[in-house]
Design an enzyme around this catalytic site. Structure first.
Site, PDB file in Angstrom:
ATOM      1  CB  THR A 168      38.020  44.516  30.563  1.00 15.44           C
ATOM      2  OG1 THR A 168      37.765  43.878  31.797  1.00 15.44           O
ATOM      3  CG2 THR A 168      37.784  46.012  30.689  1.00 15.44           C
ATOM      4  NE  ARG A 196      37.424  42.957  41.554  1.00 16.22           N
ATOM      5  CZ  ARG A 196      37.816  43.245  40.329  1.00 16.22           C
ATOM      6  NH1 ARG A 196      36.932  43.542  39.411  1.00 16.22           N
ATOM      7  NH2 ARG A 196      39.092  43.205  40.000  1.00 16.22           N
ATOM      8  CB  THR A 219      42.105  45.524  30.044  1.00 16.85           C
ATOM      9  OG1 THR A 219      41.640  44.186  30.282  1.00 16.85           O
ATOM     10  CG2 THR A 219      43.250  45.468  29.043  1.00 16.85           C
ATOM     11  N   GLY A 220      43.041  44.269  32.815  1.00 19.57           N
ATOM     12  CA  GLY A 220      43.956  43.389  33.532  1.00 19.57           C
ATOM     13  C   GLY A 220      43.506  43.188  34.966  1.00 19.57           C
ATOM     14  N   GLY A 222      42.519  44.070  38.190  1.00 15.66           N
ATOM     15  CA  GLY A 222      42.036  45.354  38.678  1.00 15.66           C
ATOM     16  C   GLY A 222      42.665  45.812  39.979  1.00 15.66           C
TER      17      GLY A 222
HETATM   18  N1  ASP Z   1      40.302  45.167  35.010  1.00 15.87           N
HETATM   19  C1  ASP Z   1      39.122  44.359  35.128  1.00 15.87           C
HETATM   20  C2  ASP Z   1      38.787  44.188  36.576  1.00 15.87           C
HETATM   21  O1  ASP Z   1      39.668  43.870  37.350  1.00 15.87           O
HETATM   22  C3  ASP Z   1      39.243  43.013  34.495  1.00 15.87           C
HETATM   23  C4  ASP Z   1      39.877  42.987  33.132  1.00 15.87           C
HETATM   24  O2  ASP Z   1      40.318  44.005  32.624  1.00 15.87           O
HETATM   25  O3  ASP Z   1      39.919  41.947  32.516  1.00 15.87           O
HETATM   26  O4  ASP Z   1      37.649  44.329  36.919  1.00 15.87           O
END
Ligand code: ASP
Length: 301
Positions: A168, A196, A219-220, A222
């Site tokens: 992301t 989603r 980020t991470g 979600g």
């Molecule tokens: N946070 C993002 C999501 O869950 C994914 C990511 O940050 O890598 O859509």
């Protein structure tokens, strides 16, 4: 002159072979956008410009290079927020656009709404003159191969530690006038169900900006970031502790309260940077006082 810019290019595992590309894209965007910020670009324009550069770079899970969902489609989420007014625009599960962040921007400025999803968001983008692209233009061989592999792996879960970066992208900026803005864009998680919506386009979860508090991008995983409203929580903490400590505190809370995984970047209302992650890596970088660019892939513990 305040001029602050901090970017991330996703968290999670970033294998050695991909680390240079992740740092390179962040460095390029920081170099180009900080030059503009110094010349007087607004924080809002700066965050959009940085995210557009990263969306066009196939390294990241945003725009070109995004993960495929379980149906083999690319659905993108993005949000941009103006810290002066608290105006924001977001799109979710939008297809066939290279720059969902620019669609989010016109949702904010040209519609009566804050969030548009799916086909409605696409139709609005088209009506606003934003060029449509094809699924093939967004698709990379790397992500097609990942999708093909994961289709055969019924044990895969969207949040499980993964041998590749999530990618992301996010940007937080403060301009010459001291205004703050934040922008985040993503293809979400691999193998997500069609429709989603993650944290990225949800205000206070993946993205937040308020001149009076600060601004942040996450980020991470979600679903965990949504539960603790990570970016708003960080902005609230900015008032009561140093920025770096606030970032550590919200990631600790993410981990302890919901077993969450992720990273966050931010700027407090005085222009101090905040960044932290509990994933093995997070690609991030910022512009130091005087214009020097610092890029990293992991906070040295
Ligand atoms: N946070 C993002 C999501 O869950 C994914 C990511 O940050 O890598 O859509």
């Amino acid at each position: 002159m305040k001029n602050r810019l901090i970017l991330h290019g996703g968290a999670w595992n970033i294998p050695d072979a991909l680390q240079d590309a992740h740092m390179h894209g962040i460095r390029e965007a920081l170099t180009a956008v900080s030059a503009e910020l110094i010349q007087g670009m607004t924080a809002l324009d700066a965050t959009e410009m940085a995210v557009r550069m990263l969306e066009a770079d196939p390294t990241y899970d945003a725009g070109r290079g995004a993960f495929l969902n379980s149906k083999g489609e690319i659905e993108l989420d993005a949000m941009i927020m103006d810290g002066r007014t608290l105006d924001f625009g977001a799109v979710a599960a939008i297809q066939n656009v290279l720059h969902p962040i620019s669609v989010a921007r016109v949702v904010m400025t040209e519609s009566e709404h804050c969030i548009l999803v799916g086909k409605g968001a696409q139709d609005f983008a088209k009506a606003q003159g934003i060029e449509e692209t094809t699924p093939e233009d967004l698709l990379t061989e790397r992500e097609l191969a990942t999708w093909q592999r994961l289709q055969k792996d019924s044990s895969f879960r969207t949040h499980q530690p993964f041998d590749k970066p999530m990618g992301t992208v996010g940007a937080v900026a403060m301009d010459n006038d001291g205004n703050l803005a934040a922008a985040t864009s993503t293809g979400g998680t691999p193998q997500k169900l069609a429709g989603r919506v993650g944290d990225t386009p949800i205000i206070g979860a993946g993205t937040y900006a308020d001149n009076e508090l600060g601004a942040a991008s996450a980020t991470g995983w979600g679903e965990s970031i949504l539960k603790v409203m990570l970016t708003r929580q960080l902005c609230d903490l900015f008032g009561s502790m140093p920025a770096g400590q606030a970032a550590k505190a919200v990631i600790k809370h993410l981990q302890e309260r919901v077993k969450g995984l992720g990273g966050v970047i931010g700027i407090d209302s005085n222009g101090n940077y905040a960044f932290h992650h509990n994933t093995p890596y997070m690609a991030f970088g910022y512009m130091e006082e005087g214009g020097k660019i610092v890029v990293n892939i992991q906070i040295r513990k």
